[in-house]
Enzyme design. Sequence first.
Site, mmCIF file in Angstrom:
data_model
loop_
_atom_site.group_PDB
_atom_site.id
_atom_site.type_symbol
_atom_site.label_atom_id
_atom_site.label_comp_id
_atom_site.label_asym_id
_atom_site.label_seq_id
_atom_site.Cartn_x
_atom_site.Cartn_y
_atom_site.Cartn_z
ATOM 1 N N HIS A 58 7.320 5.563 7.227
ATOM 2 C CA HIS A 58 7.311 6.385 6.022
ATOM 3 C C HIS A 58 5.866 6.661 5.618
ATOM 4 O O HIS A 58 4.938 5.960 6.031
ATOM 5 C CB HIS A 58 8.049 5.677 4.887
ATOM 6 C CG HIS A 58 9.537 5.651 5.067
ATOM 7 N ND1 HIS A 58 10.408 5.342 4.044
ATOM 8 C CD2 HIS A 58 10.316 5.897 6.149
ATOM 9 C CE1 HIS A 58 11.652 5.390 4.486
ATOM 10 N NE2 HIS A 58 11.611 5.731 5.768
ATOM 11 N N GLU A 60 4.309 6.146 2.846
ATOM 12 C CA GLU A 60 3.677 5.022 2.151
ATOM 13 C C GLU A 60 3.242 3.937 3.120
ATOM 14 O O GLU A 60 2.140 3.375 3.002
ATOM 15 C CB GLU A 60 4.648 4.409 1.125
ATOM 16 C CG GLU A 60 5.138 5.385 0.077
ATOM 17 C CD GLU A 60 6.494 5.978 0.437
ATOM 18 O OE1 GLU A 60 7.361 6.033 -0.456
ATOM 19 O OE2 GLU A 60 6.669 6.380 1.606
ATOM 20 N N CYS A 88 11.249 4.145 -1.461
ATOM 21 C CA CYS A 88 12.501 3.461 -1.161
ATOM 22 C C CYS A 88 12.297 1.943 -1.288
ATOM 23 O O CYS A 88 11.196 1.475 -1.610
ATOM 24 C CB CYS A 88 12.961 3.814 0.253
ATOM 25 S SG CYS A 88 11.876 3.174 1.547
ATOM 26 N N CYS A 91 9.514 0.562 1.183
ATOM 27 C CA CYS A 91 8.149 0.867 0.774
ATOM 28 C C CYS A 91 7.785 0.157 -0.525
ATOM 29 O O CYS A 91 6.641 -0.290 -0.698
ATOM 30 C CB CYS A 91 7.977 2.373 0.636
ATOM 31 S SG CYS A 91 8.184 3.263 2.205
#
Length: 350
Positions: A58, A60, A88, A91
């Site tokens: 992701h 992040e 999410c 993260c």
Amino acid sequence: MSDVQQVTDQGFMQLALAQARAAALEGEVPVGAVVVHQGEVIASGHNSPRRSHDPSAHAEMTALRTAAQSLGNYRLDECTLYVTLEPCVMCSGAVLNARLKRVVYGASEPKTGAAGSVLNVFSQPQLNHHTQITGGVLADECAALMQTFFEQRRAQTTAHKEPLREDALRLNEASTAEIHRLGLPAHWSRFTQTLPALQGLRLHWLDNRTEISPHAEMHVFLHGPDDWSAAYLDALRRDTPSVAVDLPGFGLSDKPKKESAHSVAWHAQVLAEFMAMHDATTMHLVAPPSMQPVVMHLQQMDLPFVTRHAHATLLHMPEALRRAPYPDKGHAAGPRALRTLLPTPPPLHH
């Protein structure tokens, strides 16, 4: 929040949005992130799980990994993470483990958001670290980027449901997915069956334009008998508004089963209707020398375009991608037909 802090947050969120747009260009869900330390960006990242085959890739996570390497410490307690979408659970957990001082996000995520939308990981009193959360910074711009991406994806899915003529072939979903895995950006794919000359066949083209401006100039890239639109991916990755078309029988367009269906005049008419559909003030048609007979037919029509030969460096793609739209002899009828119809071109010079 002070006016100065608000302006600062918006400025860094714009950098995260640039990362999100880079993700979209790669066919990834457009989420971008930057990590700021003492007023300077020390790391950036965007979504890349599809390309990297990594479920943890992701935006992040990528940015946090880079930031930790930059500082030489997995503790990022004096850093702020800016991300275009609410983090999410995964993260959010990484943020807490890194001891980030602050997280600033753009759009809320009603399905997986872990900063208040579905649950709030950061508000648990039992945790030994609490990160400050600010949401809604440039939320409309962040959400619009996501909405446009998924609208285009839905349009591509709908396109695959258009009827197929009995005398033609179409790549199945597995073959198309493999082509995208090999590097063709799914979000650039466009389809139409409405051009009269197609007679119900589906035409495919690649389109790098993020905004459609009527009457603007644009480049139209035309492949030769041994190529298809993916040959121009490098050119499409530049900023110039451009499209690269697959003639019927080529690439992701529908493919007539019989070689006799093809003629120079028919391909010129399809191309003329395709160009007229885009309604540009001037079109720069880029074609290899082998397609000169098709171009000559076009020059007899009332279309605002100028032509130039495709330089050899433009026509390049991996051999696996070149062969991918032609899984069997039936799918390759178009290239065989044009090789017969067109004269052997002179060699392209570098």
